[in-house]
Write a protein that holds these residues in place. Structure first.
Motif, PDB file in Angstrom:
ATOM      1  N   ALA A   7      42.120  18.425  67.307  1.00 22.91           N
ATOM      2  CA  ALA A   7      42.174  17.008  67.664  1.00 22.91           C
ATOM      3  C   ALA A   7      43.080  16.788  68.873  1.00 22.91           C
ATOM      4  CB  ALA A   7      42.662  16.180  66.474  1.00 22.91           C
ATOM      5  N   ILE A   8      44.170  17.528  68.949  1.00 26.62           N
ATOM      6  CA  ILE A   8      45.082  17.411  70.094  1.00 26.62           C
ATOM      7  C   ILE A   8      44.375  17.830  71.373  1.00 26.62           C
ATOM      8  CG2 ILE A   8      47.178  18.361  71.144  1.00 26.62           C
ATOM      9  CD1 ILE A   8      48.330  18.472  68.266  1.00 26.62           C
ATOM     10  N   VAL A   9      43.676  18.949  71.317  1.00 30.46           N
ATOM     11  CA  VAL A   9      42.947  19.433  72.495  1.00 30.46           C
ATOM     12  C   VAL A   9      41.832  18.459  72.870  1.00 30.46           C
ATOM     13  CG1 VAL A   9      41.452  21.283  73.371  1.00 30.46           C
ATOM     14  CG2 VAL A   9      43.534  21.851  72.113  1.00 30.46           C
ATOM     15  N   ALA A  10      41.106  17.956  71.870  1.00 32.99           N
ATOM     16  CA  ALA A  10      40.033  16.996  72.144  1.00 32.99           C
ATOM     17  C   ALA A  10      40.589  15.723  72.786  1.00 32.99           C
ATOM     18  CB  ALA A  10      39.280  16.657  70.855  1.00 32.99           C
ATOM     19  N   ALA A  11      41.727  15.258  72.305  1.00 29.09           N
ATOM     20  CA  ALA A  11      42.348  14.068  72.891  1.00 29.09           C
ATOM     21  C   ALA A  11      42.763  14.336  74.332  1.00 29.09           C
ATOM     22  CB  ALA A  11      43.549  13.633  72.051  1.00 29.09           C
ATOM     23  N   ALA A  12      43.320  15.528  74.594  1.00 33.06           N
ATOM     24  CA  ALA A  12      43.727  15.886  75.954  1.00 33.06           C
ATOM     25  C   ALA A  12      42.511  15.972  76.878  1.00 33.06           C
ATOM     26  CB  ALA A  12      44.491  17.205  75.944  1.00 33.06           C
ATOM     27  N   VAL A  13      41.453  16.569  76.405  1.00 29.92           N
ATOM     28  CA  VAL A  13      40.225  16.664  77.209  1.00 29.92           C
ATOM     29  C   VAL A  13      39.670  15.269  77.473  1.00 29.92           C
ATOM     30  CG1 VAL A  13      37.818  17.464  77.169  1.00 29.92           C
ATOM     31  CG2 VAL A  13      39.663  19.015  76.503  1.00 29.92           C
ATOM     32  N   SER A  14      39.754  14.387  76.478  1.00 19.61           N
ATOM     33  CA  SER A  14      39.240  13.024  76.669  1.00 19.61           C
ATOM     34  C   SER A  14      39.973  12.304  77.798  1.00 19.61           C
ATOM     35  CB  SER A  14      39.331  12.213  75.373  1.00 19.61           C
ATOM     36  OG  SER A  14      40.658  11.768  75.123  1.00 19.61           O
ATOM     37  N   ALA A  15      41.270  12.578  77.954  1.00 14.95           N
ATOM     38  CA  ALA A  15      42.028  11.961  79.043  1.00 14.95           C
ATOM     39  C   ALA A  15      41.476  12.392  80.399  1.00 14.95           C
ATOM     40  CB  ALA A  15      43.511  12.309  78.929  1.00 14.95           C
ATOM     41  N   LEU A  16      41.143  13.679  80.525  1.00 14.38           N
ATOM     42  CA  LEU A  16      40.586  14.168  81.788  1.00 14.38           C
ATOM     43  C   LEU A  16      39.180  13.615  82.018  1.00 14.38           C
ATOM     44  CD1 LEU A  16      41.760  17.892  81.719  1.00 14.38           C
ATOM     45  CD2 LEU A  16      42.787  15.973  82.934  1.00 14.38           C
ATOM     46  N   LEU A  17      38.357  13.639  80.975  1.00 12.77           N
ATOM     47  CA  LEU A  17      36.993  13.125  81.118  1.00 12.77           C
ATOM     48  C   LEU A  17      36.989  11.640  81.457  1.00 12.77           C
ATOM     49  CD1 LEU A  17      35.164  14.960  78.179  1.00 12.77           C
ATOM     50  CD2 LEU A  17      35.028  15.454  80.632  1.00 12.77           C
ATOM     51  N   PHE A  18      37.840  10.898  80.766  1.00  7.38           N
ATOM     52  CA  PHE A  18      37.892   9.467  81.042  1.00  7.38           C
ATOM     53  C   PHE A  18      38.424   9.208  82.454  1.00  7.38           C
ATOM     54  CE2 PHE A  18      39.115   5.030  80.463  1.00  7.38           C
ATOM     55  CZ  PHE A  18      37.916   4.558  79.961  1.00  7.38           C
ATOM     56  N   GLY A  19      39.329  10.065  82.937  1.00 14.32           N
ATOM     57  CA  GLY A  19      39.830   9.944  84.307  1.00 14.32           C
ATOM     58  C   GLY A  19      38.724  10.137  85.330  1.00 14.32           C
ATOM     59  N   PHE A  20      37.812  11.087  85.060  1.00 10.67           N
ATOM     60  CA  PHE A  20      36.671  11.283  85.958  1.00 10.67           C
ATOM     61  C   PHE A  20      35.835  10.013  86.062  1.00 10.67           C
ATOM     62  CE2 PHE A  20      37.089  15.919  84.851  1.00 10.67           C
ATOM     63  CZ  PHE A  20      37.406  16.347  86.138  1.00 10.67           C
ATOM     64  N   ILE A  21      35.697   9.318  84.949  1.00 11.78           N
ATOM     65  CA  ILE A  21      34.922   8.076  84.949  1.00 11.78           C
ATOM     66  C   ILE A  21      35.709   6.950  85.616  1.00 11.78           C
ATOM     67  CG2 ILE A  21      33.895   6.292  83.474  1.00 11.78           C
ATOM     68  CD1 ILE A  21      33.410   8.610  81.399  1.00 11.78           C
ATOM     69  N   TRP A  22      36.948   6.721  85.169  1.00 15.13           N
ATOM     70  CA  TRP A  22      37.764   5.595  85.629  1.00 15.13           C
ATOM     71  C   TRP A  22      37.982   5.630  87.146  1.00 15.13           C
ATOM     72  CZ3 TRP A  22      39.468   1.604  82.559  1.00 15.13           C
ATOM     73  CH2 TRP A  22      40.414   0.741  83.108  1.00 15.13           C
ATOM     74  N   TYR A  23      38.298   6.824  87.654  1.00 20.17           N
ATOM     75  CA  TYR A  23      38.623   6.965  89.072  1.00 20.17           C
ATOM     76  C   TYR A  23      37.418   7.366  89.926  1.00 20.17           C
ATOM     77  CZ  TYR A  23      43.434   6.299  87.714  1.00 20.17           C
ATOM     78  OH  TYR A  23      44.599   5.761  87.228  1.00 20.17           O
ATOM     79  N   ASN A  24      36.216   7.268  89.362  1.00 21.31           N
ATOM     80  CA  ASN A  24      35.000   7.472  90.124  1.00 21.31           C
ATOM     81  C   ASN A  24      34.875   6.350  91.152  1.00 21.31           C
ATOM     82  OD1 ASN A  24      32.030   6.948  90.702  1.00 21.31           O
ATOM     83  ND2 ASN A  24      31.891   8.856  89.549  1.00 21.31           N
ATOM     84  N   PRO A  25      34.408   6.658  92.366  1.00 25.61           N
ATOM     85  CA  PRO A  25      34.274   5.607  93.380  1.00 25.61           C
ATOM     86  C   PRO A  25      33.411   4.423  92.944  1.00 25.61           C
ATOM     87  CG  PRO A  25      34.026   7.758  94.399  1.00 25.61           C
ATOM     88  CD  PRO A  25      34.106   7.986  92.910  1.00 25.61           C
ATOM     89  N   LYS A  26      32.493   4.632  92.011  1.00 23.06           N
ATOM     90  CA  LYS A  26      31.641   3.537  91.541  1.00 23.06           C
ATOM     91  C   LYS A  26      32.337   2.671  90.493  1.00 23.06           C
ATOM     92  CE  LYS A  26      27.376   5.863  92.648  1.00 23.06           C
ATOM     93  NZ  LYS A  26      26.123   6.422  92.182  1.00 23.06           N
ATOM     94  N   VAL A  27      33.482   3.121  89.993  1.00 23.66           N
ATOM     95  CA  VAL A  27      34.227   2.330  89.013  1.00 23.66           C
ATOM     96  C   VAL A  27      35.481   1.791  89.708  1.00 23.66           C
ATOM     97  CG1 VAL A  27      35.214   2.306  86.672  1.00 23.66           C
ATOM     98  CG2 VAL A  27      33.252   3.770  87.158  1.00 23.66           C
ATOM     99  N   PHE A  28      36.629   2.488  89.582  1.00 19.38           N
ATOM    100  CA  PHE A  28      37.856   2.021  90.234  1.00 19.38           C
ATOM    101  C   PHE A  28      38.362   2.955  91.331  1.00 19.38           C
ATOM    102  CE2 PHE A  28      38.225  -0.005  85.982  1.00 19.38           C
ATOM    103  CZ  PHE A  28      38.250  -1.331  86.397  1.00 19.38           C
ATOM    104  N   GLY A  29      37.644   4.041  91.589  1.00 17.15           N
ATOM    105  CA  GLY A  29      38.112   5.051  92.529  1.00 17.15           C
ATOM    106  C   GLY A  29      38.365   4.531  93.937  1.00 17.15           C
ATOM    107  N   THR A  30      37.432   3.776  94.468  1.00 17.90           N
ATOM    108  CA  THR A  30      37.586   3.255  95.834  1.00 17.90           C
ATOM    109  C   THR A  30      38.737   2.264  95.905  1.00 17.90           C
ATOM    110  OG1 THR A  30      35.211   3.565  96.198  1.00 17.90           O
ATOM    111  CG2 THR A  30      36.379   2.104  97.722  1.00 17.90           C
ATOM    112  N   ALA A  31      38.834   1.380  94.934  1.00 17.78           N
ATOM    113  CA  ALA A  31      39.934   0.400  94.898  1.00 17.78           C
ATOM    114  C   ALA A  31      41.270   1.114  94.713  1.00 17.78           C
ATOM    115  CB  ALA A  31      39.708  -0.614  93.776  1.00 17.78           C
TER     116      ALA A  31
END
Length: 159
Positions: A7-31
């Motif tokens: 669960a700890i590893v899955a939670a850590a991986v989720s942070a990286l995966l969610f970062g790929f989405i959040w900071y994608n240029p089509k989401v908040f990356g460009t801003a």
């Protein structure tokens, strides 16, 4: 109480995966790039392997810090310590309350609270001294509020 390392590893991986989405240029990356005064040229010189390895290590540390925040039973062993170890009252407590509040919803709630009351003030204070905009604060803090909610859900709900 066992600590679920998966669960700890899955939670850590989720942070990286969610970062790929959040900071994608089509989401908040460009801003974010504009608010952070970041450019493609500045990003080209980065050692991305080192950045992602360190980000994963930091995410593991965050996931571990969410254990006692989201799983209230973790405090039971410290309350039932005797001179020779854990007292029998621990087993009785865990028999009655071992799975209470062990849900994804409960973990998400505590993760979001940690994001609002820990991550936001830390990131906000740093950003103020770095002379960053409110947009910068809200993009980064928003990421951590949502991410800690997801991490908390995984940590608490995964049995």
């Amino acid at each position: 109480m066992e600590i679920n390392f998966l669960a700890i590893v899955a939670a850590a991986v989720s942070a990286l995966l969610f970062g790929f989405i959040w900071y994608n240029p089509k989401v908040f990356g460009t801003a974010w790039m504009k608010a952070a005064d970041m450019s493609e040229d500045k990003m080209k010189g980065a050692n991305m392997a080192k950045i992602f390895i360190m980000a994963f290590i930091f995410a593991i540390l965050l996931a571990m810090s969410l254990l006692p925040t989201t799983i209230h039973q973790m405090g039971a062993s410290s309350l039932t310590q005797g001179e020779l170890g854990i007292l029998p009252s621990y087993d009785a407590f865990m028999a009655d309350y071992g799975n209470e509040f062990r849900t994804f919803k409960h973990g998400a709630f505590h993760g979001v609270i940690a994001g609002i009351f820990v991550a936001l003030p830390i990131l906000g204070t740093n950003a103020l001294f770095e002379r960053k905009s409110a947009k910068y604060i809200f993009i980064n803090s928003g990421y951590w509020i949502v991410t800690l909610g997801v991490m908390g859900a995984i940590i608490c709900g995964w049995k």
